[in-house]
Design a protein around this motif. Structure first.
Motif, PDB file in Angstrom:
ATOM      1  N   GLY A   1    -163.780  14.375  17.468  1.00  0.00           N
ATOM      2  CA  GLY A   1    -163.159  15.010  18.626  1.00  0.00           C
ATOM      3  C   GLY A   1    -163.939  16.217  19.113  1.00  0.00           C
ATOM      4  O   GLY A   1    -165.099  16.430  18.753  1.00  0.00           O
ATOM      5  N   THR A   2    -163.285  17.026  19.941  1.00  0.00           N
ATOM      6  CA  THR A   2    -163.924  18.194  20.542  1.00  0.00           C
ATOM      7  C   THR A   2    -163.065  19.434  20.336  1.00  0.00           C
ATOM      8  O   THR A   2    -161.844  19.386  20.508  1.00  0.00           O
ATOM      9  CB  THR A   2    -164.135  17.986  22.055  1.00  0.00           C
ATOM     10  OG1 THR A   2    -164.982  16.863  22.261  1.00  0.00           O
ATOM     11  CG2 THR A   2    -164.772  19.211  22.693  1.00  0.00           C
TER      12      THR A   2
ATOM     13  N   LYS B   1    -166.575  16.342  10.005  1.00  0.00           N
ATOM     14  CA  LYS B   1    -165.655  15.624  10.889  1.00  0.00           C
ATOM     15  C   LYS B   1    -166.329  15.181  12.180  1.00  0.00           C
ATOM     16  O   LYS B   1    -165.691  14.579  13.044  1.00  0.00           O
ATOM     17  CB  LYS B   1    -164.445  16.515  11.221  1.00  0.00           C
ATOM     18  CG  LYS B   1    -163.606  16.888  10.011  1.00  0.00           C
ATOM     19  CD  LYS B   1    -162.367  17.682  10.395  1.00  0.00           C
ATOM     20  CE  LYS B   1    -161.323  16.809  11.030  1.00  0.00           C
ATOM     21  NZ  LYS B   1    -160.036  17.518  11.228  1.00  0.00           N
ATOM     22  N   ASN B   2    -167.633  15.500  12.281  1.00  0.00           N
ATOM     23  CA  ASN B   2    -168.418  15.110  13.456  1.00  0.00           C
ATOM     24  C   ASN B   2    -167.777  15.621  14.748  1.00  0.00           C
ATOM     25  O   ASN B   2    -167.636  14.891  15.730  1.00  0.00           O
ATOM     26  CB  ASN B   2    -168.584  13.579  13.517  1.00  0.00           C
ATOM     27  CG  ASN B   2    -169.669  13.161  14.497  1.00  0.00           C
ATOM     28  OD1 ASN B   2    -170.641  13.882  14.718  1.00  0.00           O
ATOM     29  ND2 ASN B   2    -169.485  11.996  15.105  1.00  0.00           N
ATOM     30  N   LEU B   3    -167.395  16.884  14.730  1.00  0.00           N
ATOM     31  CA  LEU B   3    -166.755  17.481  15.903  1.00  0.00           C
ATOM     32  C   LEU B   3    -167.805  18.070  16.841  1.00  0.00           C
ATOM     33  O   LEU B   3    -168.831  18.598  16.401  1.00  0.00           O
ATOM     34  CB  LEU B   3    -165.785  18.595  15.473  1.00  0.00           C
ATOM     35  CG  LEU B   3    -164.596  18.183  14.615  1.00  0.00           C
ATOM     36  CD1 LEU B   3    -163.798  19.413  14.210  1.00  0.00           C
ATOM     37  CD2 LEU B   3    -163.698  17.191  15.350  1.00  0.00           C
ATOM     38  N   TYR B   4    -167.513  17.997  18.131  1.00  0.00           N
ATOM     39  CA  TYR B   4    -168.376  18.614  19.130  1.00  0.00           C
ATOM     40  C   TYR B   4    -167.781  19.967  19.496  1.00  0.00           C
ATOM     41  O   TYR B   4    -166.633  20.053  19.943  1.00  0.00           O
ATOM     42  CB  TYR B   4    -168.482  17.728  20.373  1.00  0.00           C
ATOM     43  CG  TYR B   4    -169.227  18.383  21.512  1.00  0.00           C
ATOM     44  CD1 TYR B   4    -170.558  18.745  21.391  1.00  0.00           C
ATOM     45  CD2 TYR B   4    -168.572  18.661  22.720  1.00  0.00           C
ATOM     46  CE1 TYR B   4    -171.243  19.349  22.424  1.00  0.00           C
ATOM     47  CE2 TYR B   4    -169.240  19.273  23.769  1.00  0.00           C
ATOM     48  CZ  TYR B   4    -170.579  19.616  23.613  1.00  0.00           C
ATOM     49  OH  TYR B   4    -171.244  20.226  24.643  1.00  0.00           O
TER      50      TYR B   4
ATOM     51  N   LEU C   1    -170.625  29.161  13.723  1.00  0.00           N
ATOM     52  CA  LEU C   1    -171.673  28.865  12.744  1.00  0.00           C
ATOM     53  C   LEU C   1    -171.168  29.043  11.314  1.00  0.00           C
ATOM     54  O   LEU C   1    -171.526  28.271  10.421  1.00  0.00           O
ATOM     55  CB  LEU C   1    -172.882  29.767  12.988  1.00  0.00           C
ATOM     56  CG  LEU C   1    -173.700  29.481  14.249  1.00  0.00           C
ATOM     57  CD1 LEU C   1    -174.805  30.517  14.417  1.00  0.00           C
ATOM     58  CD2 LEU C   1    -174.292  28.071  14.206  1.00  0.00           C
ATOM     59  N   LEU C   2    -170.324  30.049  11.096  1.00  0.00           N
ATOM     60  CA  LEU C   2    -169.772  30.279   9.758  1.00  0.00           C
ATOM     61  C   LEU C   2    -168.918  29.100   9.282  1.00  0.00           C
ATOM     62  O   LEU C   2    -168.808  28.843   8.080  1.00  0.00           O
ATOM     63  CB  LEU C   2    -168.920  31.553   9.746  1.00  0.00           C
ATOM     64  CG  LEU C   2    -169.667  32.891   9.729  1.00  0.00           C
ATOM     65  CD1 LEU C   2    -168.687  34.047   9.865  1.00  0.00           C
ATOM     66  CD2 LEU C   2    -170.476  33.042   8.441  1.00  0.00           C
TER      67      LEU C   2
ATOM     68  N   LYS D   1    -167.256  23.040   7.859  1.00  0.00           N
ATOM     69  CA  LYS D   1    -165.956  22.399   8.057  1.00  0.00           C
ATOM     70  C   LYS D   1    -165.957  21.425   9.225  1.00  0.00           C
ATOM     71  O   LYS D   1    -165.321  20.373   9.168  1.00  0.00           O
ATOM     72  CB  LYS D   1    -164.865  23.468   8.256  1.00  0.00           C
ATOM     73  CG  LYS D   1    -164.612  24.307   7.015  1.00  0.00           C
ATOM     74  CD  LYS D   1    -163.352  25.137   7.149  1.00  0.00           C
ATOM     75  CE  LYS D   1    -163.036  25.863   5.856  1.00  0.00           C
ATOM     76  NZ  LYS D   1    -161.752  26.602   5.926  1.00  0.00           N
ATOM     77  N   TRP D   2    -166.648  21.776  10.331  1.00  0.00           N
ATOM     78  CA  TRP D   2    -166.594  20.877  11.489  1.00  0.00           C
ATOM     79  C   TRP D   2    -167.685  19.811  11.483  1.00  0.00           C
ATOM     80  O   TRP D   2    -167.540  18.754  12.101  1.00  0.00           O
ATOM     81  CB  TRP D   2    -166.626  21.663  12.808  1.00  0.00           C
ATOM     82  CG  TRP D   2    -167.748  22.617  13.041  1.00  0.00           C
ATOM     83  CD1 TRP D   2    -167.747  23.945  12.802  1.00  0.00           C
ATOM     84  CD2 TRP D   2    -169.039  22.323  13.610  1.00  0.00           C
ATOM     85  NE1 TRP D   2    -168.944  24.523  13.167  1.00  0.00           N
ATOM     86  CE2 TRP D   2    -169.754  23.542  13.680  1.00  0.00           C
ATOM     87  CE3 TRP D   2    -169.645  21.166  14.078  1.00  0.00           C
ATOM     88  CZ2 TRP D   2    -171.051  23.622  14.181  1.00  0.00           C
ATOM     89  CZ3 TRP D   2    -170.937  21.238  14.576  1.00  0.00           C
ATOM     90  CH2 TRP D   2    -171.615  22.452  14.624  1.00  0.00           C
ATOM     91  N   THR D   3    -168.766  20.043  10.729  1.00  0.00           N
ATOM     92  CA  THR D   3    -169.843  19.041  10.662  1.00  0.00           C
ATOM     93  C   THR D   3    -169.391  17.739  10.001  1.00  0.00           C
ATOM     94  O   THR D   3    -169.661  16.650  10.545  1.00  0.00           O
ATOM     95  CB  THR D   3    -171.079  19.615   9.926  1.00  0.00           C
ATOM     96  OG1 THR D   3    -171.523  20.799  10.595  1.00  0.00           O
ATOM     97  CG2 THR D   3    -172.206  18.591   9.899  1.00  0.00           C
TER      98      THR D   3
END
Length: 355
Positions: free
Chosen positions: A268-269, A229-232, A220-221, A225-227
């Motif tokens: 990606g994941t 890049k649309n990462l799962y 969550l922190l 950063k990952w949102t």
């Protein structure tokens, strides 16, 4: 100590003992020959062709003393020569000459123990040389990375101070200042974290807490950063408890997840898996992207090392060094594997700490 090393050291002790024994034997033989020669020359008084006992003992003592001293001086120089060479090379190493290497001459170089000393010394010198090179690169890169956000902050602050800006421009400039400030803070924190864990030899502040919840919190922190890049974020694991230093272990997951997000392909994941063993927990963090070259993966946990030599991605070679040190403080370990487009970091930690 393994059997080979023990055998080599026993052989070295026997070799030195043999040299000492041989030296003493030669000294005695030469003394006897010298006494016999002196007796034949009439230097030692004889009675009825026999040398008197007092004279024999006196000459034997003084002659063996002189001959023994001369032979000991000669053999001592031979024995101490490799030790002197080691001391000389250690002095060079201590003075900062990490290019120095230790090489013994024949026949000492063929002895297993001296081979091991030579190998260990040269490996240590190579590691110091390599670390010094990385440190120098780190200082140059870190100085550049540290200077860039400072210049940006100063530049946009000047523009804001001049005024005559629209609300959109003010918002944009303030956003840049905020991002660059956070970037500076992250770099400073990484350096401070590394210094802190490197100076720590005893694990303190050990508590029992929910490891699964801590990892979810770290994810969550890093949402910012990952949102984009649309990462799962695949986190299909149960609840697992552990006894550890909660604050230190938090740095492990933040660094590993940040690393996985950074080098993941868009859309990606990033997967996190926890395996529960009888005494240890095994936590794996995987991402899909470009493989880490095999010749570099062995160095990624070294201080200041960056597998991305182009420095096109953010980072300063500190995060994984912190991960390794924290794992070692907990009596655990971390490893990495990268092949077929998947990179996985695996952390193994004991569930309990022996306090």
């Amino acid at each position: 100590m393994n059997k080979r090393k023990r055998t080599g050291r026993i052989a070295l002790a026997l070799l030195i003992s043999g040299i000492v024994f041989l030296t003493n034997t030669i000294a005695m033989l030469l003394t006897i020959v010298a006494i016999y020669g002196l007796a034949r020359l009439g230097v030692i008084e004889t009675t009825g062709g026999q040398v008197g006992l007092p004279e024999l003992l006196r000459f034997f003592f003084y002659t063996s003393l002189v001959i023994g001293f001369l032979l000991a001086s000669l053999t001592g120089k031979i024995i101490l020569k490799p030790i002197k060479r080691i001391i000389d090379q250690l002095d060079r190493l201590a003075s900062g000459d990490f290019k120095t290497r230790l090489h013994f001459g024949k026949p000492i170089a063929d002895h297993p123990t001296f081979k091991q000393v030579e190998k260990s010394f040269n490996r240590a010198a190579e590691e110091l040389d390599y670390t010094e090179m990385l440190r120098s690169d780190f200082i140059n890169n870190f100085s550049h990375e540290f200077k860039t956000p400072i210049v940006s902050i100063a530049g946009f602050a000047k523009l804001l101070r001049r005024g005559n800006l629209t609300d959109e421009q003010k918002e944009e400039y303030l956003e840049v200042i905020e991002e660059e400030s956070l970037r500076l803070s992250a770099m400073a924190n990484n350096v401070l974290n590394l210094t802190r864990v490197e100076n720590q030899t005893i694990l303190t502040e050990v508590t029992r807490f929910n490891l699964s919840e801590q990892i979810r919190g770290a994810v969550l922190l890093l949402a910012e950063k990952w949102t984009p890049k649309n990462l799962y974020m695949d986190m299909q694991f149960g609840e697992h408890m552990i006894c550890a230093n909660e604050e230190l272990l938090k740095q492990v997951w933040i660094n590993l997840l940040d690393n996985a997000i950074k080098f993941s392909d868009p859309n990606g994941t990033v997967s996190v898996d926890i395996s529960d063993g009888s005494e240890c927990l095994s936590i794996s963090v995987s991402n899909h992207g470009k493989d880490i070259p095999k010749d570099r993966i062995a160095h990624i946990f070294n201080k200041f090392y960056q597998a991305d030599e182009s420095h096109s991605s953010e980072g300063n070679g500190i995060g994984l060094a912190v991960v390794k040190k924290v794992c070692e403080l907990h009596g655990g370990a971390v490893s990495a594997k990268s092949e077929s487009g998947t990179t996985t970091f695996t952390v193994v930690l004991p569930k309990q700490q022996n306090m």
